[in-house]
Design a protein around this motif. Sequence first.
Motif, PDB file in Angstrom:
ATOM      1  N   GLY A  94       0.829  -1.202   0.000  1.00 14.04           N
ATOM      2  CA  GLY A  94       0.000   0.000   0.000  1.00 14.04           C
ATOM      3  C   GLY A  94       0.860   1.246   0.000  1.00 14.04           C
ATOM      4  N   ARG A  95       0.254   2.374  -0.398  1.00 16.60           N
ATOM      5  CA  ARG A  95       0.969   3.641  -0.424  1.00 16.60           C
ATOM      6  C   ARG A  95      -0.005   4.770  -0.157  1.00 16.60           C
ATOM      7  N   VAL A  96       0.438   5.755   0.612  1.00 17.98           N
ATOM      8  CA  VAL A  96      -0.338   6.981   0.789  1.00 17.98           C
ATOM      9  C   VAL A  96       0.574   8.161   0.508  1.00 17.98           C
ATOM     10  N   ASP A  97       0.009   9.212  -0.076  1.00 17.92           N
ATOM     11  CA  ASP A  97       0.741  10.443  -0.363  1.00 17.92           C
ATOM     12  C   ASP A  97       0.208  11.538   0.550  1.00 17.92           C
ATOM     13  N   LEU A  98       1.080  12.101   1.367  1.00 19.16           N
ATOM     14  CA  LEU A  98       0.679  13.097   2.348  1.00 19.16           C
ATOM     15  C   LEU A  98       1.175  14.475   1.916  1.00 19.16           C
ATOM     16  N   THR A  99       0.247  15.406   1.747  1.00 14.82           N
ATOM     17  CA  THR A  99       0.625  16.802   1.496  1.00 14.82           C
ATOM     18  C   THR A  99       0.782  17.479   2.845  1.00 14.82           C
ATOM     19  N   LEU A 100       1.971  18.004   3.087  1.00 18.25           N
ATOM     20  CA  LEU A 100       2.328  18.479   4.414  1.00 18.25           C
ATOM     21  C   LEU A 100       2.662  19.962   4.420  1.00 18.25           C
ATOM     22  N   LYS A 101       2.760  20.509   5.615  1.00 18.22           N
ATOM     23  CA  LYS A 101       3.196  21.881   5.780  1.00 18.22           C
ATOM     24  C   LYS A 101       4.699  21.978   5.512  1.00 18.22           C
ATOM     25  N   PRO A 102       5.194  23.164   5.143  1.00 16.24           N
ATOM     26  CA  PRO A 102       6.646  23.315   4.910  1.00 16.24           C
ATOM     27  C   PRO A 102       7.458  22.849   6.121  1.00 16.24           C
ATOM     28  N   GLY A 103       8.478  22.056   5.838  1.00 13.03           N
ATOM     29  CA  GLY A 103       9.352  21.553   6.884  1.00 13.03           C
ATOM     30  C   GLY A 103       8.904  20.260   7.518  1.00 13.03           C
ATOM     31  N   GLN A 104       7.633  19.882   7.300  1.00 17.33           N
ATOM     32  CA  GLN A 104       7.106  18.703   7.982  1.00 17.33           C
ATOM     33  C   GLN A 104       7.675  17.402   7.415  1.00 17.33           C
ATOM     34  N   LYS A 105       7.880  17.357   6.087  1.00 21.70           N
ATOM     35  CA  LYS A 105       8.415  16.113   5.523  1.00 21.70           C
ATOM     36  C   LYS A 105       9.851  15.895   5.984  1.00 21.70           C
ATOM     37  N   GLU A 106      10.611  16.985   6.166  1.00 20.35           N
ATOM     38  CA  GLU A 106      11.983  16.835   6.664  1.00 20.35           C
ATOM     39  C   GLU A 106      11.982  16.294   8.094  1.00 20.35           C
ATOM     40  N   LYS A 107      11.054  16.768   8.924  1.00 22.10           N
ATOM     41  CA  LYS A 107      10.936  16.257  10.284  1.00 22.10           C
ATOM     42  C   LYS A 107      10.605  14.761  10.277  1.00 22.10           C
ATOM     43  N   ALA A 108       9.717  14.376   9.382  1.00 19.89           N
ATOM     44  CA  ALA A 108       9.317  12.969   9.319  1.00 19.89           C
ATOM     45  C   ALA A 108      10.500  12.075   8.946  1.00 19.89           C
ATOM     46  N   LEU A 109      11.295  12.506   7.973  1.00 15.71           N
ATOM     47  CA  LEU A 109      12.445  11.693   7.568  1.00 15.71           C
ATOM     48  C   LEU A 109      13.475  11.606   8.688  1.00 15.71           C
ATOM     49  N   CYS A 110      13.688  12.688   9.392  1.00 20.01           N
ATOM     50  CA  CYS A 110      14.611  12.652  10.536  1.00 20.01           C
ATOM     51  C   CYS A 110      14.098  11.696  11.604  1.00 20.01           C
ATOM     52  N   HIS A 111      12.808  11.691  11.823  1.00 24.16           N
ATOM     53  CA  HIS A 111      12.221  10.784  12.810  1.00 24.16           C
ATOM     54  C   HIS A 111      12.438   9.327  12.412  1.00 24.16           C
ATOM     55  N   PHE A 112      12.211   9.021  11.112  1.00 24.05           N
ATOM     56  CA  PHE A 112      12.400   7.643  10.629  1.00 24.05           C
ATOM     57  C   PHE A 112      13.859   7.218  10.759  1.00 24.05           C
ATOM     58  N   ALA A 113      14.771   8.151  10.515  1.00 21.07           N
ATOM     59  CA  ALA A 113      16.190   7.807  10.535  1.00 21.07           C
ATOM     60  C   ALA A 113      16.754   7.696  11.953  1.00 21.07           C
ATOM     61  N   ASN A 114      16.071   8.281  12.913  1.00 16.70           N
ATOM     62  CA  ASN A 114      16.563   8.317  14.290  1.00 16.70           C
ATOM     63  C   ASN A 114      16.457   6.943  14.946  1.00 16.70           C
ATOM     64  N   GLY A 115      17.553   6.493  15.528  1.00 16.67           N
ATOM     65  CA  GLY A 115      17.551   5.197  16.207  1.00 16.67           C
ATOM     66  C   GLY A 115      16.591   5.129  17.370  1.00 16.67           C
ATOM     67  N   LYS A 116      16.159   6.284  17.900  1.00 14.74           N
ATOM     68  CA  LYS A 116      15.183   6.271  18.996  1.00 14.74           C
ATOM     69  C   LYS A 116      13.806   5.797  18.524  1.00 14.74           C
ATOM     70  N   PHE A 117      13.579   5.924  17.226  1.00 16.06           N
ATOM     71  CA  PHE A 117      12.351   5.360  16.650  1.00 16.06           C
ATOM     72  C   PHE A 117      12.616   3.872  16.431  1.00 16.06           C
ATOM     73  N   ASN A 118      12.308   3.076  17.435  1.00 11.72           N
ATOM     74  CA  ASN A 118      12.704   1.666  17.423  1.00 11.72           C
ATOM     75  C   ASN A 118      11.533   0.698  17.507  1.00 11.72           C
ATOM     76  N   ARG A 119      10.321   1.238  17.446  1.00 11.28           N
ATOM     77  CA  ARG A 119       9.159   0.352  17.506  1.00 11.28           C
ATOM     78  C   ARG A 119       7.982   1.029  16.804  1.00 11.28           C
ATOM     79  N   LEU A 120       7.173   0.235  16.110  1.00  9.88           N
ATOM     80  CA  LEU A 120       5.953   0.728  15.476  1.00  9.88           C
ATOM     81  C   LEU A 120       4.834  -0.248  15.797  1.00  9.88           C
ATOM     82  N   LEU A 121       3.822   0.246  16.504  1.00  6.41           N
ATOM     83  CA  LEU A 121       2.711  -0.621  16.932  1.00  6.41           C
ATOM     84  C   LEU A 121       3.249  -1.845  17.673  1.00  6.41           C
TER      85      LEU A 121
END
Length: 456
Positions: free
Chosen positions: A369-396
């Motif tokens: 599946g795929r979803v396309d999210l239209t975001l506010k300026p700067g929000q997609k960069e925050k999301a990528l940093c969050h995904f790359a951060n080792g502190k993000f170590n669990r999903l559900l």
Amino acid sequence: MIAEDFTYENVRTVSHAIARYVVRAERPGSGVLVGYDTRFGSERFARVAAEAVSASGTPVWLATDACPTPALSLLVRLRGAAGGIQITASHNPYRWNGIKFKASYGSSASPAIVAQIEAELEKVLRDGIPALPPRKDLIQSLDARTPYLETLAALVDWDRLRAAKMRFVVDPMHGAGRGLLRDLLQRHGVQCDEIRGTRDPLFGGVNPEPIEQHLEALRHAVREGKYDAGFALDGDADRIGAMDRDGSFITPHQIFSILLWHLAGTRKLTGDVAKTFSTTKMIDKIAAKFGRKVWETPIGFKYICDRMLEGDVLIGGEESGGIGTKLHLPERDATVNALLLAEVMAWHGKRLGELVAMLEREFGEHHYGRVDLTLKPGQKEKALCHFANGKFNRLLDWPITQREDMDGIKVYLGEVGWVMARASGTEPMLRIYSETTRAATTKRVLDEVTKLVREL
């Protein structure tokens, strides 16, 4: 956008830059081919492009009718031309148009070639276009349809197709592929009808992209006509979609998997596999069974093309329905892939849904599946940093066991599957992709990541 920034002036400017590249880096005497799709005014924009190239003293062959992008690619290669210009916005909405440049090898221009054209464009924008008149004596007409169909006719086993007595329907979505697949199948004694085959610059009110939400007309036609399968082509006929006999949508990932299984397994053709970073892991499992190396590339068929040019690659594909094989060109071609799907069905006596079920029994279920999210300026960069951060170590319910960052950030949820975030380079948009072993799980993952991103 047509009449805003896609204008005669801009087409002339870009075409002049392409001509400069051809004169400097290619064999200009071998000429440039120019084609176009069925969008509003495409034939007139193509004429402007042809005249701009001819002003450089380069011979030009201009298509006499709308033609698929892969048909232009094929003719560039067959004629040994210096390149090809296609006026098309592919699968995008009717308001848009664009220019594709096809290199002398008959496929997408490599990143290196694009960089050279962009450098020439910078010079043109700085210095202007010389006041040279078009050389209309250098512009000749081009029949793209006949040699294209003749070449495609050699790719499949017509005896098997005729013997299977299957019936097909094709949906070119009012685009440049209209009439071609239908005529080719009918010419060889295979029953095929066509819907949405007239030229309509509005594409019947839907985007000419062969994804499920745009193919209700094909689903209805398949069910009502009791066809064995339906095939859909995007606006310039390089991306494919398919519908099973019962109206079930066959995803591009499933199409890619079926074709790899058939070409490597049934036909025992040699060669590796190339796939983009966002494509199903079923490809890896099928390739492993047949001892084929998988080359993973960034997203974009130009990277698949590069890999196909570098070595023996049997098949290469991407998430959006672009698939190429060494039987034809290092180029995505929806008409070729539809022919090969019909051959697989005839060879094995199975409908598309049965082939998918067979692959899932052997290689496991893969629900994408795929979803396309239209975001506010700067929000997609925050999301990528969050995904790359080792502190993000669990999903559900699942721990994150691995990360990859070839093109975006992909995280693996153990044996369950993966989820990936990738930013658009041109829009404030973040694309979220996921593949897991259950459809409900994929939806849960996409919903959770969407919620997470919105809250950042």
